[in-house]
Motif scaffolding. Structure first.
Motif, PDB file in Angstrom:
ATOM      1  N   GLY A  57      10.261  -4.636 -37.186  1.00 49.03           N
ATOM      2  CA  GLY A  57      10.284  -3.814 -35.972  1.00 49.03           C
ATOM      3  C   GLY A  57       8.999  -3.022 -35.814  1.00 49.03           C
ATOM      4  N   ILE A  58       8.515  -2.478 -36.918  1.00 51.53           N
ATOM      5  CA  ILE A  58       7.269  -1.692 -36.883  1.00 51.53           C
ATOM      6  C   ILE A  58       6.093  -2.593 -36.493  1.00 51.53           C
ATOM      7  CG2 ILE A  58       5.614  -0.453 -38.368  1.00 51.53           C
ATOM      8  CD1 ILE A  58       8.200   0.539 -39.940  1.00 51.53           C
ATOM      9  N   ASP A  59       6.037  -3.771 -37.102  1.00 54.61           N
ATOM     10  CA  ASP A  59       4.934  -4.703 -36.828  1.00 54.61           C
ATOM     11  C   ASP A  59       4.916  -5.125 -35.354  1.00 54.61           C
ATOM     12  OD1 ASP A  59       2.892  -6.746 -38.143  1.00 54.61           O
ATOM     13  OD2 ASP A  59       4.146  -7.896 -36.753  1.00 54.61           O
ATOM     14  N   ILE A  60       6.098  -5.386 -34.787  1.00 60.40           N
ATOM     15  CA  ILE A  60       6.169  -5.782 -33.365  1.00 60.40           C
ATOM     16  C   ILE A  60       5.658  -4.640 -32.483  1.00 60.40           C
ATOM     17  CG2 ILE A  60       7.776  -6.324 -31.466  1.00 60.40           C
ATOM     18  CD1 ILE A  60       9.467  -7.838 -33.667  1.00 60.40           C
ATOM     19  N   ALA A  61       6.074  -3.405 -32.811  1.00 62.44           N
ATOM     20  CA  ALA A  61       5.618  -2.244 -32.028  1.00 62.44           C
ATOM     21  C   ALA A  61       4.096  -2.089 -32.126  1.00 62.44           C
ATOM     22  CB  ALA A  61       6.326  -0.987 -32.512  1.00 62.44           C
ATOM     23  N   LEU A  62       3.530  -2.382 -33.288  1.00 61.87           N
ATOM     24  CA  LEU A  62       2.070  -2.282 -33.445  1.00 61.87           C
ATOM     25  C   LEU A  62       1.355  -3.348 -32.607  1.00 61.87           C
ATOM     26  CD1 LEU A  62       1.750  -1.533 -37.293  1.00 61.87           C
ATOM     27  CD2 LEU A  62       1.571   0.092 -35.381  1.00 61.87           C
ATOM     28  N   TRP A  63       1.910  -4.558 -32.557  1.00 65.39           N
ATOM     29  CA  TRP A  63       1.318  -5.600 -31.706  1.00 65.39           C
ATOM     30  C   TRP A  63       1.430  -5.222 -30.227  1.00 65.39           C
ATOM     31  CZ3 TRP A  63      -2.041  -9.230 -32.756  1.00 65.39           C
ATOM     32  CH2 TRP A  63      -2.154  -9.691 -34.078  1.00 65.39           C
TER      33      TRP A  63
END
Ligand code: NI
Ligand code: CA
Length: 379
Positions: free
Chosen positions: A100-106
């Motif tokens: 979830g964090i990685d998607i938000a960063l992208w």
């Protein structure tokens, strides 16, 4: 672009008509979204697969590692989170939270660079993804085959060119259900079956062999995900292509499964496997192992958007003019906030879904809907 805040949103809706797969009963819809806020005013959105309470706890634990970091340092952040939590688990909730964090960063990176995620990740092989309907769960208290055919008729009417139904409710009932659905659909609509790991390899082979003439595109999660050798046995004891991988996590977990010749079709979920960063690495593993990648998708419009960008960057397999696009899993079960939380919901367009073209994920969140469906439990 420094990270200043992270906020989780647990969405919940009690189901008027509960349903079940072979592995669980659904009495409510529960999803966890998260937003990452930055000092320049940009906000990125992500979603985690799995239990929202557990995922929110992990995100809370990871938050101190993120505050003050440059949101564009996506790979260093990923590795820092993974390394810090490695000893508590290299899979499950740890990876769901990182996803979830990685998607938000992208999403943030796309908004910062003013382009869609698929472009930042190397570019799209396709902008339209042929979809399939996921449904056919067992409705509690209803006759299995009657309710199944009523539901499938709706998917046919909606223009779906492929449908996946749930099995794992006993060999005889499953075989009868599959035969009834295939007969109802005719020869032109693709049919997939998903046992949600409700069988061992003996009964899974019995089902598969009895429906070998039904032109099944794939048999998904026939056995529990830990049983890699059972997957392998099943590949040699029946003829339907095997699919799985929605609960195999990270490049290491998936590499182990692929090394043991478990599946013909790998189904990583961007909201669980480790986010878009990890999903991209898994495409390389699929290529090296000669396995097709047809992602698993289960969630809100945030998950749909992230998965559409991922679908866009899956290389054609094989690389030839006749190569078909991997089909997009489009859950059709009751979920009032799946579409309502974004200003422009994803809808079927001649059997396909279009990859969003806006910056980042390319979605606009409707905050009123997040509040409307906010879970009563603290998250
Ligand atoms: Ni409802
Ligand atoms: Ca599944």
């Amino acid at each position: 672009m420094k990270i200043t805040h992270i906020k989780s949103h647990h969405l919940s809706h009690s189901l008027e008509k509960p349903f079940e797969s072979a592995s669980m009963t659904f009495t409510s819809r529960e999803h966890l979204l998260l937003e990452i806020l930055c000092d320049n005013g940009l906000i990125g959105w992500g979603e985690c697969l799995g239990n929202p309470i557990v995922n929110a706890a992990y995100i809370k634990a990871m938050t101190p590692l993120l505050i003050g970091k440059n949101a564009l340092d996506i790979e260093p952040i990923w590795l820092h989170l993974y390394h810090t939590f490695r000893d508590q688990g290299q899979r499950g909730a740890t990876l769901n939270a990182i996803s979830g964090i990685d998607i938000a960063l992208w999403d943030l990176a796309g908004k910062f660079h003013q382009c869609p995620i698929q472009q930042l990740m190397g570019g799209a092989f396709r902008q339209r993804i042929p979809a399939y309907a996921t449904g056919g769960f067992r409705m509690i208290g209803e006759d299995r085959i009657t309710s199944l055919l009523t539901e499938i008729a709706e998917y046919k009417q909606a223009g779906f060119e492929a449908v996946k139904i749930k099995i794992g409710f006993g060999v005889a009932l499953d075989v009868a259900s599959i035969r009834a659905v295939r007969e109802f659909l005719g020869d032109d609509i693709e049919l997939m079956i998903d046992a949600n790991h409700g069988y061992d390899h003996i009964d899974a082979a019995r089902v598969a062999n009895q429906v070998a003439d039904c032109d099944i595109a794939w048999f998904e999660e026939p056995v529990v995900p830990e049983a890699l050798s059972s997957y392998h046995k099943l590949r040699t004891s029946q003829s339907i292509p095997l699919a799985g991988g929605e609960t195999w996590h990270s490049r290491w977990g998936i590499n182990e499964a692929l090394k043991q010749n478990t599946v013909d079709i790998l189904q990583p979920d961007v909201c669980g496997v480790g986010g878009l960063s990890e999903a991209r690495k898994i495409l390389t593993l699929c290529d090296v192992h000669g396995v097709r990648c047809v992602p698993h998708v289960w969630g809100t419009s945030v998950a749909l958007a992230a998965s559409l960008h991922f679908h866009a960057i899956i290389p054609p397999s094989p690389t030839s003019p006749g190569s078909a696009s991997p089909r997009f899993e489009f859950d059709q079960t009751h979920n009032p906030f799946r579409a309502s939380i974004v200003k422009q919901p994803f809808t079927l367009d001649n059997g396909c879904l279009n990859v969003p073209t806006g910056h980042g994920l390319g979605i606009e969140i409707v905050r009123d809907e997040l509040e409307k469906y906010a879970a009563k439990t603290p998250s």
